[in-house]
Design an enzyme around this catalytic site. Structure first.
Site, short mmCIF file in Angstrom:
data_model
loop_
_atom_site.label_atom_id
_atom_site.label_comp_id
_atom_site.label_asym_id
_atom_site.label_seq_id
_atom_site.Cartn_x
_atom_site.Cartn_y
_atom_site.Cartn_z
N ARG A 148 -4.34 -7.57 -15.92
CA ARG A 148 -3.99 -6.64 -14.85
C ARG A 148 -5.16 -5.68 -14.67
O ARG A 148 -5.71 -5.18 -15.66
CB ARG A 148 -2.73 -5.85 -15.24
CG ARG A 148 -2.12 -5.07 -14.10
CD ARG A 148 -1.06 -4.09 -14.55
NE ARG A 148 -1.64 -2.83 -14.97
CZ ARG A 148 -0.91 -1.71 -15.12
NH1 ARG A 148 0.40 -1.74 -14.92
NH2 ARG A 148 -1.48 -0.58 -15.49
N TYR A 160 -1.62 7.04 -11.07
CA TYR A 160 -1.19 6.08 -12.09
C TYR A 160 -2.20 4.93 -12.22
O TYR A 160 -2.69 4.42 -11.23
CB TYR A 160 0.17 5.47 -11.74
CG TYR A 160 0.44 4.28 -12.63
CD1 TYR A 160 0.13 2.99 -12.21
CD2 TYR A 160 0.88 4.47 -13.93
CE1 TYR A 160 0.28 1.90 -13.06
CE2 TYR A 160 1.05 3.39 -14.78
CZ TYR A 160 0.73 2.11 -14.35
OH TYR A 160 0.88 1.05 -15.19
N ASP A 211 -0.70 -3.60 -10.26
CA ASP A 211 0.55 -2.84 -10.20
C ASP A 211 0.44 -1.77 -9.12
O ASP A 211 -0.34 -0.82 -9.25
CB ASP A 211 0.82 -2.19 -11.56
CG ASP A 211 2.22 -1.61 -11.67
OD1 ASP A 211 2.65 -1.30 -12.80
OD2 ASP A 211 2.90 -1.47 -10.62
N HIS A 213 2.91 0.13 -8.24
CA HIS A 213 3.69 1.21 -8.87
C HIS A 213 4.56 2.00 -7.89
O HIS A 213 4.57 3.23 -7.90
CB HIS A 213 2.75 2.16 -9.62
CG HIS A 213 3.32 2.63 -10.92
ND1 HIS A 213 3.82 3.88 -11.12
CD2 HIS A 213 3.49 1.99 -12.11
CE1 HIS A 213 4.25 4.04 -12.36
NE2 HIS A 213 4.07 2.89 -12.98
N GLU A 237 2.64 -5.88 -8.02
CA GLU A 237 3.84 -5.41 -8.70
C GLU A 237 4.36 -4.12 -8.10
O GLU A 237 3.59 -3.23 -7.75
CB GLU A 237 3.50 -5.18 -10.16
CG GLU A 237 4.59 -4.61 -11.00
CD GLU A 237 4.10 -4.31 -12.40
OE1 GLU A 237 3.13 -4.94 -12.86
OE2 GLU A 237 4.66 -3.41 -13.04
N GLU A 263 11.08 -3.49 -13.09
CA GLU A 263 11.02 -2.81 -14.39
C GLU A 263 11.86 -1.54 -14.43
O GLU A 263 12.29 -1.12 -15.51
CB GLU A 263 9.58 -2.49 -14.77
CG GLU A 263 8.92 -1.41 -13.98
CD GLU A 263 7.50 -1.13 -14.46
OE1 GLU A 263 6.69 -2.06 -14.53
OE2 GLU A 263 7.22 0.02 -14.79
N ARG A 284 11.07 -8.47 -13.07
CA ARG A 284 10.47 -7.77 -14.20
C ARG A 284 11.45 -7.02 -15.08
O ARG A 284 11.06 -6.24 -15.95
CB ARG A 284 9.40 -6.79 -13.69
CG ARG A 284 8.12 -7.51 -13.34
CD ARG A 284 6.95 -6.65 -13.02
NE ARG A 284 6.71 -5.51 -13.85
CZ ARG A 284 6.15 -5.51 -15.05
NH1 ARG A 284 5.83 -6.66 -15.61
NH2 ARG A 284 5.93 -4.38 -15.71
N GLU A 340 4.45 -9.06 -20.05
CA GLU A 340 3.49 -7.95 -20.19
C GLU A 340 3.30 -7.65 -21.67
O GLU A 340 4.26 -7.62 -22.44
CB GLU A 340 4.02 -6.71 -19.46
CG GLU A 340 3.08 -5.51 -19.54
CD GLU A 340 3.55 -4.37 -18.68
OE1 GLU A 340 4.64 -4.45 -18.10
OE2 GLU A 340 2.82 -3.37 -18.58
N TRP A 403 5.34 8.39 -8.36
CA TRP A 403 4.20 8.31 -9.29
C TRP A 403 3.85 6.87 -9.63
O TRP A 403 4.76 6.04 -9.80
CB TRP A 403 4.55 9.05 -10.60
CG TRP A 403 3.59 8.76 -11.70
CD1 TRP A 403 2.29 9.16 -11.78
CD2 TRP A 403 3.85 7.96 -12.85
NE1 TRP A 403 1.74 8.69 -12.91
CE2 TRP A 403 2.64 7.95 -13.61
CE3 TRP A 403 4.96 7.26 -13.33
CZ2 TRP A 403 2.54 7.26 -14.81
CZ3 TRP A 403 4.86 6.58 -14.53
CH2 TRP A 403 3.66 6.60 -15.25
C1 CS2 Z 1 3.87 0.22 -15.75
C2 CS2 Z 1 4.39 1.02 -16.90
O1 CS2 Z 1 3.29 -1.37 -17.37
C3 CS2 Z 1 3.68 -1.20 -16.20
O2 CS2 Z 1 3.91 -2.10 -15.41
O3 CS2 Z 1 4.64 0.27 -14.60
O4 CS2 Z 1 3.31 1.40 -17.68
C4 CS2 Z 1 5.21 2.23 -16.54
O5 CS2 Z 1 4.40 3.15 -15.84
C5 CS2 Z 1 5.74 2.85 -17.82
O6 CS2 Z 1 6.45 1.88 -18.54
C6 CS2 Z 1 6.64 4.03 -17.52
O7 CS2 Z 1 7.22 4.50 -18.70
MG MG Z 2 4.71 -1.56 -13.60
#
Ligand code: CS2
Ligand code: MG
Length: 403
Positions: A148, A160, A211, A213, A237, A263, A284, A340, A403
């Site tokens: 990634r 992020y 990602d 995000h 993602e 996620e 995810r 991941e 975020w």
């Molecule tokens: C991120 C995460 O790994 C990822 O895909 O989206 O690092 C996410 O920001 C954290 O798990 C939040 O706690």
């Molecule tokens: Mg993520």
């Protein structure tokens, strides 16, 4: 019959905060489950210790499905990250016990291996494109087959995804929520360019992931997806917040770039439309935030009917106990996609003793009975809980953004 005799909720901070559930049966077997919810850890710890544990003592530990229904339907209030993380911890601990009782790794109880190893991806990053590219090279040279890539965006350096390359990072690092910035136009201009730089330097010798995000609208994400179609991403993602699952219809119609989300979602109902309308290519949802092995297995089985593959979350805020449980599903399901794998800090591994190993771009699960996880309670005492928050993001005009 092996009854649930004792449950301990252990909160510690070896490298970062974790919540771990220990279940002990009347005949002395012990199972472990991850109950960590990044930035809201004590909410799950209290949910377990104050509400779940008193009602769990005495239950038949072998009846994992019945306990799951008891905790899900018995709460009356449905779903949500706290509830589903608490249920997940109980569920994984009971699967750990069941495997130990059978003398088999849990993956054998789930039907046995469907593959030799679990393809994983790591996080390459940098405060500028050059640093990120060097970090990509480091992951490639250490054997990763999927990487990634995230780099800082000029003008919004603290957004992020960009952090010190090579370091183990955890975004929950503020004693109060840090305020970061966001600017979608700058991201839409720079992120496709740095992903293109990855392909220009390394070609297509590994899978490339990114990602987004949760920070775009469907139309913006459609622009992003179209602009990188020739880069053949493994996925983009979380392009769009997915509470409105139907919102992905617009995105899906705009680009052929593969899409992954889930996620921050935690039940089959939260991804039902995304899966049944084939709005995503990878789901995810994680074993420790989506009700454990019992429920995540249902999600993956639904996904298999619609050509959707797994791509479970596995950041450092999901403990090694979570990853050990995730691998039991990853190695057995027919529609596995990718896992991941953010390597945890050394101090984390002082507390969590694991049997999985990294080989040639794959994780190989432990062959030990159960989930192959051990937790050093004495070592954990050296790392007391230290409240931390995830950051927030604001636009230039101060608007609170994702975020
Ligand atoms: C991120 C995460 O790994 C990822 O895909 O989206 O690092 C996410 O920001 C954290 O798990 C939040 O706690
Ligand atoms: Mg993520």
């Amino acid at each position: 019959m092996d009854r649930i005799e004792r449950c301990d909720v252990i909160v510690c901070s070896p490298g970062r905060n974790f919540v771990t559930l220990k279940i002990t049966t009347s005949d002395g077997l012990v199972g472990w489950g991850d109950a960590t919810l990044n930035g809201r850890e004590l909410s799950v710890a209290a949910y377990l210790s104050e509400h779940v544990v008193p009602a769990l003592i005495g239950h038949d530990a072998s009846r994992i499905g019945d306990v799951w229904q008891f905790l899900y339907r018995g709460a009356y209030w449905r779903r949500g990250p706290v509830t589903m993380t608490a249920i997940a911890a109980v569920d994984c601990a009971l699967w750990d016990i069941k495997g130990k009782r059978a003398g088999l790794p849990v993956y054998e109880l789930l039907g046995g291996k469907a593959r030799e190893g679990v393809l994983v991806y790591g996080h390459a990053t940098g405060h500028d494109v050059a640093e990120m590219l060097d970090d990509v090279a480091r992951y490639r040279d250490s054997g990763f087959r999927a990487i990634r890539a995230q780099a800082a965006i000029t003008g919004i350096p603290n957004a992020y995804g960009a952090h010190t390359a090579g370091g183990v990072y955890d975004p929950a690092d503020g004693s109060l929520p840090a305020v970061t910035n966001w600017d979608t136009p700058a991201y839409l201009e720079q992120a496709p360019a740095y992903l293109r730089a990855v392909r220009e330097r390394f070609g297509f010798s590994f899978e490339l992931l990114h990602d987004c995000h949760h920070r775009m609208t469907p139309n913006e994400a459609g622009q992003f997806g179209r602009s990188v179609e020739d880069l053949r991403l493994f996925w983009m993602e979380d392009p769009v917040p997915a509470e409105n699952q139907e919102g992905y219809r617009l995105l899906r119609s705009r680009t052929s770039t593969p899409i992954a989300t889930g996620e921050v979602l935690n039940s089959i109902w939260d991804v039902q439309t995304l899966i049944t309308e084939q709005l995503i290519d990878y789901v995810r949802t994680s074993v420790s935030h989506s009700g454990g092995i019992t429920h995540l297995r249902r999600i993956f089985d639904l996904a298999a009917l619609y050509h959707v593959r797994s791509g479970s979350h596995g950041a450092t805020d999901l403990s090694p106990a979570s990853l050990s449980a995730a691998l039991a599903l990853d190695i057995t399901i027919p529609n596995f996609g990718i896992q991941e794998f953010m390597e945890h800090r050394p101090e984390t591994m002082e507390v969590f003793r694991v049997g999985y190993r990294f080989e040639d771009g794959y994780l190989i699960p432990s062959e030990a009975p159960g989930l192959g996880i051990e937790f050093d309670e004495e070592a954990a005492k050296r790392f007391p809980y230290d409240r931390k928050y995830l950051p927030v993001a604001r636009l230039a005009d101060g608007t609170l953004s994702d975020w």
